[in-house]
Design an enzyme around this catalytic site. Structure first.
Site, PDB file in Angstrom:
ATOM      1  CB  SER A   1      -0.941   0.075   1.300  1.00 50.91           C
ATOM      2  OG  SER A   1      -1.345   1.137   1.285  1.00 50.91           O
TER       3      SER A   1
ATOM      4  CE1 TYR B   1      -4.721  -1.935   5.022  1.00 56.22           C
ATOM      5  CE2 TYR B   1      -3.503  -0.197   4.114  1.00 56.22           C
ATOM      6  CZ  TYR B   1      -4.442  -1.222   4.071  1.00 56.22           C
ATOM      7  OH  TYR B   1      -4.315  -1.738   2.629  1.00 56.22           O
TER       8      TYR B   1
END
Length: 251
Positions: A142, A156
């Site tokens: 990501s 995350y």
């Protein structure tokens, strides 16, 4: 024949990767967790294109189920393709969650770790004996670890950062078998991740597009095509790379 395993193939980036691989002649085993209808739709789309796909249930947050999943894959390979190995693995399945650092709970940390880092780590380990020499792996990371860094994503992004480091280690250790390992790092992309946030909160799209050099948010196919490329022979000299696919987010 090339055969790929794509985790989280019932929607979004996983579905796109599965379809893109099928259009390039690969058989596909896709996994799903909680969205069997979506998985069936992915299979139907691939079959409509003349390809072959099988959907299998898998919770990547439950590593204790991986040995049984591997045995199911063994049977699926034999029954569907008369094969005993596969050629590509896409570690895509995931969840999202956010909390500012001072409020982050151990429960959130452990949940995201199980699904986003521990899951891909030990699933890859479990499937490695079935992965053909000269094959390839793509991990989905990501851009929240870099250009997309925003408050609230420390947990995350830390897990996705771990996957990026794992990618480089796997590329080094598996190179003796000719296995290439790369990562794709999406920016804001219109998927069901985050409890289908784009559909539920369309007002977030315009501000994200305004921060993106190419003027829009990403679409799943824009990521899926890059995944398929990295798994193809055209990318035979690419390994240990993390490629951001974000349209120039925060450029």
């Amino acid at each position: 024949m090339n055969i790929a395993i794509v985790t989280g193939g019932s929607s979004g980036i996983g579905r796109s990767a599965a379809v893109q691989l099928a259009t390039r002649g690969s058989g596909v085993i896709l996994t799903y967790n909680g969205n069997p209808d979506g998985a069936r739709e992915t299979v139907a789309e691939i079959e409509a294109l003349g390809g072959t796909a099988v959907a299998l249930p898998l919770d990547v947050g439950r590593s204790e189920t991986f040995p049984a999943f591997r045995e199911t894959v063994v049977r699926t390979l034999a029954d569907t393709w008369q094969a005993d190995t596969f050629t590509a693995l896409v570690n895509n399945a995931g969840i999202s969650g956010m909390s500012r650092f001072e409020d982050a709970s151990e429960e959130l940390f452990d949940e995201l770790n199980r699904v986003l880092f521990k899951g891909p780590y030990f699933l890859t380990q479990a499937m490695l004996p079935l992965l053909r020499d000269g094959g390839a792996i793509v991990n989905i990371t990501s851009n929240s670890t870099s250009s997309g860094m925003e408050p609230g994503y420390s947990v995350y992004a830390s897990m996705k950062g771990g996957v990026a480091v794992l990618t480089r280690y796997l590329a080094k250790e598996l190179s003796v078998r000719g296995i290439r390992v790369n990562a794709v790092s999406p920016g804001p992309t219109r998927t069901r991740l985050g409890d289908d946030g784009f559909a539920k909160h369309p007002e977030i799209i315009a501000p994200l597009a305004a921060r993106t050099a190419l003027g829009r948010v990403g679409e799943a196919d824009g990521i899926g095509r890059v995944i398929a490329f990295l798994l193809s022979d055209e990318a035979e000299w690419i390994t240990a790379q993390e490629i951001e696919v974000s349209g120039g987010y925060n450029l």
